[in-house]
Write a protein that holds these residues in place. Structure first.
Motif, mmCIF file in Angstrom:
data_model
loop_
_atom_site.group_PDB
_atom_site.id
_atom_site.type_symbol
_atom_site.label_atom_id
_atom_site.label_comp_id
_atom_site.label_asym_id
_atom_site.label_seq_id
_atom_site.Cartn_x
_atom_site.Cartn_y
_atom_site.Cartn_z
ATOM 1 N N PRO A 195 28.373 32.193 -18.638
ATOM 2 C CA PRO A 195 29.104 30.926 -18.703
ATOM 3 C C PRO A 195 29.760 30.646 -20.058
ATOM 4 O O PRO A 195 30.615 29.782 -20.177
ATOM 5 C CB PRO A 195 28.033 29.880 -18.406
ATOM 6 N N THR A 196 29.320 31.379 -21.112
ATOM 7 C CA THR A 196 29.858 31.167 -22.456
ATOM 8 C C THR A 196 30.142 32.509 -23.109
ATOM 9 O O THR A 196 29.653 33.550 -22.672
ATOM 10 C CB THR A 196 28.859 30.412 -23.359
ATOM 11 N N ARG A 228 28.956 33.428 -25.974
ATOM 12 C CA ARG A 228 27.680 33.935 -26.507
ATOM 13 C C ARG A 228 26.884 34.665 -25.428
ATOM 14 O O ARG A 228 26.344 35.748 -25.661
ATOM 15 C CB ARG A 228 26.850 32.800 -27.098
ATOM 16 N N ASP A 248 34.358 28.174 -31.516
ATOM 17 C CA ASP A 248 33.041 28.043 -32.131
ATOM 18 C C ASP A 248 32.561 29.404 -32.620
ATOM 19 O O ASP A 248 31.914 30.143 -31.896
ATOM 20 C CB ASP A 248 32.057 27.455 -31.111
ATOM 21 N N GLN A 260 29.312 30.499 -30.721
ATOM 22 C CA GLN A 260 30.087 31.104 -29.635
ATOM 23 C C GLN A 260 29.854 30.370 -28.312
ATOM 24 O O GLN A 260 29.671 30.966 -27.266
ATOM 25 C CB GLN A 260 29.771 32.600 -29.458
ATOM 26 N N SER A 261 29.896 29.029 -28.378
ATOM 27 C CA SER A 261 29.604 28.200 -27.208
ATOM 28 C C SER A 261 30.812 27.959 -26.306
ATOM 29 O O SER A 261 30.681 27.269 -25.292
ATOM 30 C CB SER A 261 29.031 26.848 -27.656
ATOM 31 N N ASP A 262 31.967 28.526 -26.639
ATOM 32 C CA ASP A 262 33.153 28.343 -25.807
ATOM 33 C C ASP A 262 32.848 28.775 -24.372
ATOM 34 O O ASP A 262 32.312 29.850 -24.136
ATOM 35 C CB ASP A 262 34.322 29.183 -26.321
ATOM 36 N N ALA A 263 33.209 27.923 -23.421
ATOM 37 C CA ALA A 263 32.977 28.225 -22.009
ATOM 38 C C ALA A 263 33.965 29.289 -21.523
ATOM 39 O O ALA A 263 35.089 29.376 -22.023
ATOM 40 C CB ALA A 263 33.134 26.958 -21.181
#
Length: 89
Positions: free
Chosen positions: A24-25, A27, A66, A70-73
């Protein structure tokens, strides 16, 4: 599933083929890739887990927002591109 791409430069140093991941992200996508190729982690992330200064990550042609977590969806059809940034003159 999101697809993760690596530049030829990274592929010269570490085995990192293009791969589809269920994540989902950014990361989560990276962690999936690192499971199969642990040596890639040190090329991409620093010792705090942030993206290294010389590495760029793009999600669907946009720079990663981010770099720390690395929280970008990402969406199922997202493309995540990792490349080594060039500098100098």
């Amino acid at each position: 599933m999101p697809r993760v791409f690596f530049t030829a430069h990274l592929r010269r140093h570490v085995k990192c083929d293009t791969v589809d991941v269920d994540a989902p992200t950014v990361r989560a996508a990276l962690e999936t890739v690192f499971e199969s190729e642990p040596n890639l982690r040190s090329y991409v992330l620093d010792d705090r887990g942030a993206v290294r200064q010389h590495v760029m990550i793009f999600v669907n042609d946009r720079p990663l927002g981010d770099r720390e977590a690395q929280s970008d969806a990402v969406e199922p059809k997202s493309e995540i591109h990792l490349l080594q940034a060039l500098s100098g003159g």
